[in-house]
Design a protein around this motif. Structure first.
Motif, mmCIF file in Angstrom:
data_model
loop_
_atom_site.group_PDB
_atom_site.id
_atom_site.type_symbol
_atom_site.label_atom_id
_atom_site.label_comp_id
_atom_site.label_asym_id
_atom_site.label_seq_id
_atom_site.Cartn_x
_atom_site.Cartn_y
_atom_site.Cartn_z
ATOM 1 N N GLN A 183 0.438 -0.932 -0.196
ATOM 2 C CA GLN A 183 0.120 -0.367 0.197
ATOM 3 C C GLN A 183 0.820 0.916 0.032
ATOM 4 N N LEU A 184 1.761 1.232 0.836
ATOM 5 C CA LEU A 184 2.841 2.256 0.796
ATOM 6 C C LEU A 184 3.541 2.637 -0.204
ATOM 7 N N ARG A 185 3.798 1.290 -0.258
ATOM 8 C CA ARG A 185 5.151 1.455 -2.090
ATOM 9 C C ARG A 185 4.062 2.373 -3.226
ATOM 10 N N ARG A 186 2.753 1.525 -3.410
ATOM 11 C CA ARG A 186 1.870 1.783 -4.271
ATOM 12 C C ARG A 186 1.526 3.712 -4.364
ATOM 13 N N ALA A 187 1.460 4.094 -2.879
ATOM 14 C CA ALA A 187 1.167 5.736 -2.945
ATOM 15 C C ALA A 187 2.392 6.503 -3.391
ATOM 16 N N TYR A 188 3.691 6.140 -2.886
ATOM 17 C CA TYR A 188 4.753 6.931 -3.670
ATOM 18 C C TYR A 188 4.813 6.402 -4.850
ATOM 19 N N LYS A 189 4.390 5.452 -6.338
ATOM 20 C CA LYS A 189 4.563 5.167 -6.584
ATOM 21 C C LYS A 189 3.613 6.235 -7.703
ATOM 22 N N ALA A 190 2.801 6.178 -7.366
ATOM 23 C CA ALA A 190 1.104 6.825 -8.200
ATOM 24 C C ALA A 190 2.356 8.631 -7.263
ATOM 25 N N PHE A 191 2.775 8.973 -6.815
ATOM 26 C CA PHE A 191 3.487 9.607 -6.015
ATOM 27 C C PHE A 191 4.004 10.522 -7.288
ATOM 28 N N PHE A 192 5.366 9.320 -7.492
ATOM 29 C CA PHE A 192 5.888 9.688 -9.193
ATOM 30 C C PHE A 192 5.488 9.936 -10.196
ATOM 31 N N ASP A 193 4.440 9.251 -10.148
ATOM 32 C CA ASP A 193 3.917 8.897 -11.347
ATOM 33 C C ASP A 193 2.997 10.176 -12.326
ATOM 34 N N SER A 194 3.163 10.848 -11.131
ATOM 35 C CA SER A 194 2.296 12.370 -11.208
ATOM 36 C C SER A 194 3.707 13.295 -11.965
ATOM 37 N N PRO A 195 1.897 14.223 -12.446
ATOM 38 C CA PRO A 195 3.140 15.470 -12.947
ATOM 39 C C PRO A 195 3.300 16.129 -12.036
ATOM 40 N N HIS A 196 2.232 16.102 -10.587
ATOM 41 C CA HIS A 196 2.316 17.138 -10.202
ATOM 42 C C HIS A 196 3.882 17.044 -8.727
ATOM 43 N N GLY A 197 4.195 15.407 -8.730
ATOM 44 C CA GLY A 197 5.088 15.268 -7.384
ATOM 45 C C GLY A 197 6.543 15.088 -7.965
ATOM 46 N N ASP A 198 6.887 16.493 -6.606
ATOM 47 C CA ASP A 198 7.984 17.045 -7.105
ATOM 48 C C ASP A 198 8.741 16.139 -5.813
ATOM 49 N N PRO A 199 9.648 15.518 -6.402
ATOM 50 C CA PRO A 199 10.792 14.771 -5.342
ATOM 51 C C PRO A 199 11.576 15.788 -4.179
ATOM 52 N N SER A 200 12.032 16.725 -4.765
ATOM 53 C CA SER A 200 12.483 17.929 -3.651
ATOM 54 C C SER A 200 11.447 18.335 -3.107
ATOM 55 N N ALA A 201 10.780 18.558 -2.861
ATOM 56 C CA ALA A 201 9.501 18.540 -2.386
ATOM 57 C C ALA A 201 9.161 17.923 -1.063
ATOM 58 N N LEU A 202 8.501 16.452 -2.116
ATOM 59 C CA LEU A 202 8.872 15.102 -1.017
ATOM 60 C C LEU A 202 9.719 15.166 0.346
ATOM 61 N N HIS A 203 11.212 15.492 -0.358
ATOM 62 C CA HIS A 203 11.955 15.392 0.498
ATOM 63 C C HIS A 203 12.064 16.485 1.672
ATOM 64 N N GLU A 204 11.489 17.233 1.587
ATOM 65 C CA GLU A 204 12.024 18.457 1.811
ATOM 66 C C GLU A 204 9.858 18.487 3.615
ATOM 67 N N ALA A 205 9.021 17.090 3.251
ATOM 68 C CA ALA A 205 7.876 16.865 3.728
ATOM 69 C C ALA A 205 8.175 15.962 4.244
ATOM 70 N N ALA A 206 9.792 15.115 4.087
ATOM 71 C CA ALA A 206 9.699 13.852 4.809
ATOM 72 C C ALA A 206 11.084 14.570 6.272
ATOM 73 N N ILE A 207 11.502 15.643 5.983
ATOM 74 C CA ILE A 207 12.672 15.909 6.734
ATOM 75 C C ILE A 207 12.421 16.721 7.762
ATOM 76 N N LYS A 208 10.419 17.269 7.246
ATOM 77 C CA LYS A 208 10.059 18.333 8.028
ATOM 78 C C LYS A 208 8.778 17.444 8.720
ATOM 79 N N GLY A 209 8.878 15.902 8.426
ATOM 80 C CA GLY A 209 7.775 15.390 9.548
ATOM 81 C C GLY A 209 6.223 15.256 8.644
ATOM 82 N N ASN A 210 6.301 15.635 7.906
ATOM 83 C CA ASN A 210 4.917 16.166 6.742
ATOM 84 C C ASN A 210 4.580 15.588 5.721
ATOM 85 N N ILE A 211 5.137 14.079 5.156
ATOM 86 C CA ILE A 211 4.727 12.898 4.550
ATOM 87 C C ILE A 211 3.175 12.818 4.126
ATOM 88 N N HIS A 212 1.985 12.531 4.766
ATOM 89 C CA HIS A 212 1.422 12.650 4.654
ATOM 90 C C HIS A 212 0.298 14.128 4.258
#
Length: 385
Positions: free
Chosen positions: A324-353
């Motif tokens: 389930q978790l993997r599919r959510a991340y795959k959908a993110f990377f497949d999306s034209p709006h998915g920004d890996p750097s923004a996801l990284h920033e969200a991760a280090i701020k504890g705000n992934i969800h």
């Protein structure tokens, strides 16, 4: 002297020595049942009908021995001489193990597919009949690299390994095996550059399973077209510079500067390519992407500890949750709006969800909030005491 079943050597569950039957072909081998004879035919054919052996038979023997084929013509016919890295060769033999040993396609059928020029189409047709979850990682890899098999056996003016070797000023009198042995003795950065050159010169591009997919910036691409454009840039670069220039720039994280110095600017509007090529340290988000775009590896297998911690996989209690978790991340990377750097920033701020929910739909289930928790943000260190 009592004969013994050549297939099971008396270990069959219903073995009966009195019912042994002799092979009608060679009149030398004995089997306790038709099933035992059929199962052993992939090996016995070499003794029984040596004049009828083809490269598919040699491939099948390699499959049942769980080894890469060593026969040169077999390697050429079935793509192993084009799968230049150990990872690619492992994936390719895995594909054939699934096709021949697990799905039961006879070698004679594989041989017919190859000589009729339909091997790639038939592999797809066969695997597509299998439920997606049961295809393992070899089939998705094949879909990304089908050119390896599609071009197998076609005449080439120069073997890709030899061509890359000549490019780095090696001798064209050395065999492919000698070249590989020489390259394996080189430092890792030289090996990385050589194998990338071999892939690019063969008009291919790195697979996500390869470390070079991240190291040479292909993880920054958002589509196959972007990957092809980056390959084209690398092709022009390695023809415009010396191998030493290329290795030095790679080792010193100056590849973007080398592109520019040769008049080959690379479009890096998002800055992701520069981030991957420009430093020793790479954000864990790129290794997350490397893992989740390979379908269907997941299960946390082979995942770097930093990825496990940063992106919540250590929270998963079951296989289903990991998927389930993997599919959510795959959908993110497949999306034209998915920004890996923004996801990284969200991760280090504890705000992934919170961030992922703005890009990927269907994350309302509380289980996703729990799975996407991580130890961040880390508490500030207070040294006032």
């Amino acid at each position: 002297m009592a004969e013994t079943c050549l297939g099971c050597h008396k270990f069959s569950f219903d073995y009966d020595e009195t019912k042994l039957k002799r092979c009608s072909g060679c009149k030398k081998a004995y089997y306790c049942s038709e099933a035992c004879q059929d199962n052993h035919w992939v090996f016995h054919k070499f003794d029984c009908q040596p004049d009828r052996i083809n490269t598919a038979d040699r491939l099948a023997m390699a499959v049942y021995e769980d080894m890469l084929p060593g026969h040169p013509q077999t390697c050429e016919d079935y793509g192993f001489d084009r799968a230049i890295t150990p990872e690619a060769q492992s994936k390719l033999i895995g594909l054939y193990i699934g096709l021949i040993k697990i799905l039961g396609i006879p070698p004679r059928t594989v041989h017919k597919w190859r000589i009729h020029g339909v091997l790639v189409d038939k592999i797809k047709e066969t695997y597509n009949k299998v439920p997606e979850a049961a295809r393992a990682e070899y089939y998705p890899w094949f879909l990304e690299n089908e050119h390896i098999i599609a071009l197998a056996g076609q005449p080439r003016t120069t073997d890709m390994m030899v061509r890359a070797w000549i490019f780095i000023e090696g001798s064209d009198s050395e065999s492919r095996e000698e070249i590989i042995a020489a390259i394996e003795r080189k430092p890792k950065d030289v090996k990385d550059c050589f194998y990338l050159c071999a892939i690019i010169l063969s008009k291919g591009y790195p697979d996500p399973a390869m470390d070079m997919w991240v190291d040479f910036g292909f993880a920054s691409c958002t589509s196959e077209d972007e990957e092809k454009r980056l390959c084209a840039r690398y092709y022009r670069l390695i023809e415009a510079c010396t191998f030493k220039e290329f290795c030095d720039a790679y080792r010193d994280h100056r590849l973007l500067s080398l592109f520019r110095s040769k008049g080959l600017p690379v479009d890096d509007g998002r800055g992701h390519l520069g981030g991957l090529l420009g430093g020793d340290w790479k954000k864990s988000v790129w290794f997350l992407k490397q893992n989740v775009v390979q379908d269907p590896i997941a299960e946390g297998f082979g995942m770097a500890p930093a990825v496990m911690v940063d992106y919540g996989f250590f929270n998963c209690e079951t296989d289903s949750e990991r998927q389930q978790l993997r599919r959510a991340y795959k959908a993110f990377f497949d999306s034209p709006h998915g920004d890996p750097s923004a996801l990284h920033e969200a991760a280090i701020k504890g705000n992934i969800h919170g961030y992922l929910s703005t890009v990927v739909q269907g994350l309302e289930n509380p289980v996703f909030r729990r799975l996407m928790e991580n130890p961040y943000p880390l508490p500030e260190y207070d040294d006032s005491d």
